[in-house]
Design a protein around this motif. Sequence first.
Motif, short mmCIF file in Angstrom:
data_model
loop_
_atom_site.label_atom_id
_atom_site.label_comp_id
_atom_site.label_asym_id
_atom_site.label_seq_id
_atom_site.Cartn_x
_atom_site.Cartn_y
_atom_site.Cartn_z
N GLN A 143 -2.82 3.01 -12.81
CA GLN A 143 -3.93 2.14 -13.19
C GLN A 143 -4.11 2.09 -14.71
N GLU B 142 -0.38 3.03 6.92
CA GLU B 142 -0.36 1.85 7.79
C GLU B 142 0.92 1.00 7.62
N PRO B 143 1.39 0.78 6.37
CA PRO B 143 2.63 -0.01 6.24
C PRO B 143 3.82 0.64 6.96
N PHE C 298 -13.44 11.35 -12.45
CA PHE C 298 -14.20 12.08 -13.48
C PHE C 298 -13.30 12.35 -14.69
N ASP D 184 -0.85 12.34 -5.43
CA ASP D 184 -1.04 10.90 -5.22
C ASP D 184 -2.24 10.39 -6.00
N ASP D 185 -3.31 11.20 -6.10
CA ASP D 185 -4.46 10.79 -6.91
C ASP D 185 -4.06 10.67 -8.38
N ASN E 124 -1.69 7.64 -8.93
CA ASN E 124 -2.50 6.43 -8.75
C ASN E 124 -3.26 6.10 -10.03
N GLU F 27 -12.63 11.52 -6.42
CA GLU F 27 -13.75 11.53 -7.36
C GLU F 27 -13.44 12.41 -8.57
N THR G 298 -11.73 8.82 7.64
CA THR G 298 -12.43 8.28 6.48
C THR G 298 -12.41 9.32 5.37
N GLU G 299 -12.72 8.87 4.18
CA GLU G 299 -12.78 9.78 3.03
C GLU G 299 -13.86 10.85 3.27
N ASP H 104 -3.89 8.84 4.08
CA ASP H 104 -4.68 7.65 3.72
C ASP H 104 -4.12 6.42 4.41
N GLN H 105 -5.01 5.61 4.94
CA GLN H 105 -4.59 4.42 5.69
C GLN H 105 -3.77 3.48 4.82
N VAL H 106 -4.17 3.39 3.57
CA VAL H 106 -3.49 2.44 2.68
C VAL H 106 -1.99 2.77 2.54
N PHE H 107 -1.63 4.04 2.69
CA PHE H 107 -0.22 4.43 2.59
C PHE H 107 0.47 4.52 3.96
#
Lengths: 517, 336
Positions: B230, B40-41, B208, B222-223, B226, B204, B60-61, B35-38
């Motif tokens: 939250q 890229e840093p 659910f 990671d899902d 995460n 997803e 992409t997803e 995932d880019q969010v992880f």
Amino acid sequence: MGRPVKVENIVLWLCVACVAIAGLAPIAVMAVESVRHNGQFSLDYYRELISAAPFWPLLGNSIRLALATTAVCGFIGVPAGILFAKSDLPLRSGFMWLLTVPFVLPPYFVALGWARVVARIGTITSDWLFGFGGCVLVLSSVFLPITMLLTFTSILNVDRRLEEAARLTSGWPGVLRRVTLPLSAPGIVFSLVLVFLLAMGELSVPSFLRYPTLPVLSFTQFAASYNFGAATAAAVPLAAIAFVGVFAESAFIRDRDYTFRSTGQTLFVSLRHWKTPLATLMAALCFALVILPLSALFATAFSPPAMHEAMQRAGASVVRSVMYSAVAATILMALGFLLGHFMRGGRQRILSALTLALFAIPGTVLSIGLVRLWNTPGTWFIYATPALLILGYTAQYCAVTTRLSLAGLMLIPTSLDEAARLSGAMWARRLFRISIPLSTRTLVCAWLAGYILCLRDVPIALMTAPPGGDPLPARILTLMANGAPPMIASLCLIMAIASLIPLVILARVIPSRGIIE
Amino acid sequence: MRNSVAVLLTVALIPILASCRPTSSRTVVVYVSEDQVFSEPILKDFERETGITVKSVFDTEESKSTGVTNRLIAEKDNPQADVYWANEPVRADALKQRGVSTPYVSPSAEGIADQFKDPDHYWTGFSARARLLLVNARSTIKPASVMAYTDPSANGRAAIANPLFGTTTDYVAALFTMWSNERAGTFMNDMKKNGVKVTTSNGESADFVATGQVDFSLVDSDDAVNRKKQGKPIEIVYPDQDPNGLGVLILPNAVALIKGGPHAENGKRLIDYLLSKDTERKLAFADCAQIPLHSGVETPPEVRRIEDIKTMRVSYADLARKMDEIQPFLKEWAGQ
């Protein structure tokens, strides 16, 4: 001794060559790819596609979605366009530009906004949003401005003298029904065909809202399997429907006088006691379709940490988006103006069909062809650079700038050009001394329209951007996987600002109308 | 005449220009499935520390982390990338099978167990995810094994991401590898008969579970972490941990050097960086909460140490082969 080659013919063929290289060549490559399997002619991809269980349901879903979206846009957009063009509705200009906002944003923004709205309501609305109903709602919000603005423009271009004559024998409902609407019909039909085709080819919204359609299947075949043949086969029904749509529209306007003869002024209807209820209805529409989803999307965007992270994440991609869109818009403006110029000179039918067909072909399909065509060691300067992206934008959106330019050129009296020609002025001189100076506003509008369309584009950006060169809409989409919602909201806000600035300029460049009470 | 010469010269120059491809010594091109969010840093840190510009292509997803793998395969004769950062080793192994990658022994790989490396050094694993069960905290069902999917009490109450894509394909291929084809096929069909909801992604599935639309689902760690961060009402279960159990499927990231990439030396430097203990520590503390494969790397409390987990003993090369073999079954199972 043969006939001397005219400069204008050379320029015309160069323009056609540009469109062919940018759009037709990739489509041709795809078509060949889809009928070759293991180096031999084969219809295997088509056989597999048609015999696969989900093909017909997916095709059905795509058509159902496009029809429903077109119906909603026609039902709301046409009356709204009439109201804004022909009535004294209070705040009409504000309503019109507010309803246009979703169109200048990447379509998935509205979907994301609605997802945030239903997340606060509960699972029943969530079930509804993530499916057919949600897709129709989102796509209708996004494409409503097309029917609204084209109806608005078409009605403004109706010669007011005809309406004045009709008013002598009939009330306003009769004038609208028998004069205004029939004369505006080509523009309205064109807008409905556009909405149908755009809804058919839309990828990001059905994908986000989990409604399976053919563009989603085509994209998955490409991205998940990198199977060009299968991806093309999945896209062929979409392309075929796009061509049918273009030719149906073409046949509809064949015997109609579809020129722009605005006198600059229009007659309008006094709403009297209907003013307040209709203004309230329009306000409710703006709230439901624009303010509610976008405020939900941006609600968490303003927190300083989210904004800070978004700025870091967006970084150069904002600049890239603006640069790519500006370069593409400049090419589109020039190409559209020249093509419009030639179309005005009587070469309308073929050029119109060609450019419109490229506009109607889904961006995913076009991108697949571009990748396939240019991924060779000798063409790295196209494939590994933003040139591929610019080619995609040019092919997809030149229909818009061409039509806008044609509309603007129609307003210039042909006598000016004829007088210059009789005085011995060459084609290039007439172009630079007459057509371009008298089309400044048209050129600005074409540039801004091209810029907005390129800036909001998702499929071409996603599939053809070079390494390290992704534009912002593509970047937001890839960051959405596990990205923090406030950070995504802030990124969307940055994107919205970049898109809305040209819209504001456009609103100032285009006068709302010249009204005579 | 002069214009014609100019046109001819331009046309003649195009092939020359085409052969003069710029290969900057301060650039590296990396295709990323993580995932880019992880990811890229980490790549930004590399840029900062080495001064080498990183040009990335992210998945992409929608393409389920196979988009860039297939792009690499398609670019085999015209490679654009130097490094592939896969979010699981099976894709990296597919590149090895197709001759897209090339061997590289990184000094940073020392200390990572052989189980997580390609025996011929075509790829090396680091920072792993685990396939876990995410359970809604209010659910009455308390699954401890994936066998819960076929339990009548879970009828219509469980979800799984489409097994045609991503790490769910890995998991199903692992079942086919650990069990026989017949047993795994029966399990999948029983799961389907039990009304499992097939989602488009692990994310997803996790949503659910978090919203109570289903009671449990197999997702990536990671899902799970995460959603936990939250504050969603969920519990994380490491399935099949009893002595005779299947164990948890561990899916490390994998990094591979691309054959003929335009900046090979920079590619090697990036690989060394990604395989370092420092990168593993950063990925453990990031929201993806990945499990370090080097020993002695500091981790947050929610990240279990690799030695504390009963893992599935599968070869990733076997998984890759099995994935190809079971594609027709999976397509039929998923109705595609």
